[in-house]
Every structure is written in structure tokens, then in C-alpha cells.
Write a protein that holds these residues in place. Structure first.
Motif, PDB file in Angstrom:
ATOM      1  N   CYS A  15       0.828  -1.209   0.000  1.00 29.24           N
ATOM      2  CA  CYS A  15       0.000   0.000   0.000  1.00 29.24           C
ATOM      3  C   CYS A  15       0.863   1.259   0.000  1.00 29.24           C
ATOM      4  CB  CYS A  15      -0.937  -0.002   1.202  1.00 29.24           C
ATOM      5  SG  CYS A  15      -1.882  -1.526   1.329  1.00 29.24           S
ATOM      6  N   LEU A  54      -5.252   4.378  -8.079  1.00 29.10           N
ATOM      7  CA  LEU A  54      -5.315   4.969  -6.739  1.00 29.10           C
ATOM      8  C   LEU A  54      -4.195   5.990  -6.593  1.00 29.10           C
ATOM      9  CD1 LEU A  54      -5.887   1.806  -4.499  1.00 29.10           C
ATOM     10  CD2 LEU A  54      -7.467   3.722  -4.777  1.00 29.10           C
ATOM     11  N   CYS A  61      -0.955   4.817  -0.178  1.00 28.59           N
ATOM     12  CA  CYS A  61      -2.298   4.886  -0.761  1.00 28.59           C
ATOM     13  C   CYS A  61      -3.188   5.815   0.071  1.00 28.59           C
ATOM     14  CB  CYS A  61      -2.901   3.472  -0.796  1.00 28.59           C
ATOM     15  SG  CYS A  61      -4.649   3.459  -1.267  1.00 28.59           S
ATOM     16  N   TYR A  64      -4.702   4.079   2.969  1.00 26.81           N
ATOM     17  CA  TYR A  64      -3.884   3.344   3.939  1.00 26.81           C
ATOM     18  C   TYR A  64      -3.674   4.202   5.178  1.00 26.81           C
ATOM     19  CZ  TYR A  64      -0.234   0.433   5.886  1.00 26.81           C
ATOM     20  OH  TYR A  64       0.493  -0.372   6.718  1.00 26.81           O
ATOM     21  N   CYS A  71      -5.995  -0.854   5.927  1.00 27.34           N
ATOM     22  CA  CYS A  71      -6.697  -0.271   4.776  1.00 27.34           C
ATOM     23  C   CYS A  71      -8.076   0.185   5.260  1.00 27.34           C
ATOM     24  CB  CYS A  71      -6.836  -1.334   3.686  1.00 27.34           C
ATOM     25  SG  CYS A  71      -7.927  -0.832   2.346  1.00 27.34           S
ATOM     26  N   ILE A  73     -10.584   0.803   3.531  1.00 28.56           N
ATOM     27  CA  ILE A  73     -11.679   0.275   2.701  1.00 28.56           C
ATOM     28  C   ILE A  73     -11.485  -1.222   2.462  1.00 28.56           C
ATOM     29  CG2 ILE A  73     -12.187   2.484   1.579  1.00 28.56           C
ATOM     30  CD1 ILE A  73     -10.594   1.412  -0.878  1.00 28.56           C
ATOM     31  N   CYS A  81      -6.175  -5.161  -5.408  1.00 25.50           N
ATOM     32  CA  CYS A  81      -5.599  -5.273  -4.058  1.00 25.50           C
ATOM     33  C   CYS A  81      -5.863  -6.668  -3.504  1.00 25.50           C
ATOM     34  CB  CYS A  81      -6.204  -4.234  -3.121  1.00 25.50           C
ATOM     35  SG  CYS A  81      -5.954  -2.527  -3.639  1.00 25.50           S
TER      36      CYS A  81
HETATM   37  S1  SF4 Z   1      -5.356  -2.529   0.100  1.00 25.59           S
HETATM   38 FE1  SF4 Z   1      -6.389  -0.598   0.628  1.00 25.59          FE
HETATM   39  S2  SF4 Z   1      -4.752   0.782   1.354  1.00 25.59           S
HETATM   40 FE2  SF4 Z   1      -3.772  -0.894   0.216  1.00 25.59          FE
HETATM   41  S3  SF4 Z   1      -3.549  -0.153  -1.910  1.00 25.59           S
HETATM   42 FE3  SF4 Z   1      -5.496  -1.290  -1.780  1.00 25.59          FE
HETATM   43  S4  SF4 Z   1      -7.047   0.281  -1.310  1.00 25.59           S
HETATM   44 FE4  SF4 Z   1      -5.054   1.156  -0.838  1.00 25.59          FE
END
Ligand code: SF4
Length: 134
Positions: A15, A54, A61, A64, A71, A73, A81
């Protein structure tokens, strides 16, 4: 049944400086499900007609949470992901586990399972992200 990706230790390294691709549909899901009001431009950038990416804030991210190491979401994160660390290498035109994942040895690298996962990944890239792959 456990999948390859159940072995993820959620270290969050993937992330950081993310280049994760996502579809318009995934953007809509994130906007709908995120608990706060959020706009597409806040967390994604458009690469072409059908493809988005993203964005990173301070090297990680947008979603993150650096303090919690989670994360925000996770339950509705982009499919890319979910596949990670299994990726499609455009140059080599093949699926592989990303060598940058520090826990790569934890994942099931059985050839049959990799083949099935690769079929799913290619289908996702072709049908949902409209990426041209061979
Ligand atoms: S898992 Fe969540 S924090 Fe990690 S890159 Fe994907 S959306 Fe972003």
C-alpha cells in the motif's frame, strides 16, 4: 476453503507508493460505501477512458492508515488489491507473485492453483479494467 491470498500478513508494504489500477465501477463502490463524503478526484486519477489508479498521499495509498497499518476500505477494496501479491507482468506477459512482497514464501505457489488464479486475474484485467493483454 483457503485461497493463496489467505496467507497475507497485511504488512501494508504493497500500500506504499501504490500503482493499483481500478475500474469506474470500483470507484463507484468506494464512494457509496466509504463512511464519509468523498469524491473520485480525492483518491484516484484517470489514466484513460476506462482505467483509473489509486493516488498516494505522503508516499502511501490514500486509503492506507499509516498509524493503524490498515486499509480503510479493506472490505470493499479494489480487486487488484485482493489479487496482490499475484500480479500480471505486462513485459513478460505472464502472471507471477510480486518479488517485492516480503512474505512471498508464505503464499501457495502450487502450479495448478497459480494457473487458476491467473485465469481469474486475466479475466478481471480484460473484462473489468479493459486492459489489453495477450
Ligand atoms: S489494500 Fe487498501 S490501502 Fe492498500 S492499496 Fe489497496 S485500497 Fe489502498
Amino acid at each position: 476453503m483457503k485461497s493463496n491470498l489467505d496467507e497475507c500478513k497485511r504488512c501494508g508494504l504493497c500500500c506504499l507508493n501504490t500503482e493499483m489500477l481500478l475500474s469506474k465501477n470500483e470507484i463507484t463502490v468506494i464512494i457509496d460505501k466509504f463512511p464519509y463524503k468523498i469524491t473520485q478526484k480525492e483518491f484516484s486519477t484517470r489514466l484513460n477512458e476506462t482505467l483509473y489508479q489509486l493516488i498516494n498521499i505522503d508516499g502511501h495509498c490514500f486509503f492506507y492508515d499509516i498509524e493503524l497499518g490498515t486499509c480503510e476500505i479493506y472490505d470493499f477494496r479494489p480487486q487488484g488489491c485482493e489479487f496482490y501479491p499475484f500480479i500480471y507482468n505486462q513485459e513478460k506477459q505472464m502472471c507471477e507473485f510480486d518479488s517485492e512482497c516480503p512474505n512471498i514464501n508464505l503464499f501457495n505457489q502450487d502450479d495448478n492453483k497459480k494457473e487458476i488464479l491467473c485465469i481469474k486475474l486475466r479475466k478481471f484485467l480484460r473484462e473489468q479494467l479493459k486492459v489489453q493483454i495477450t
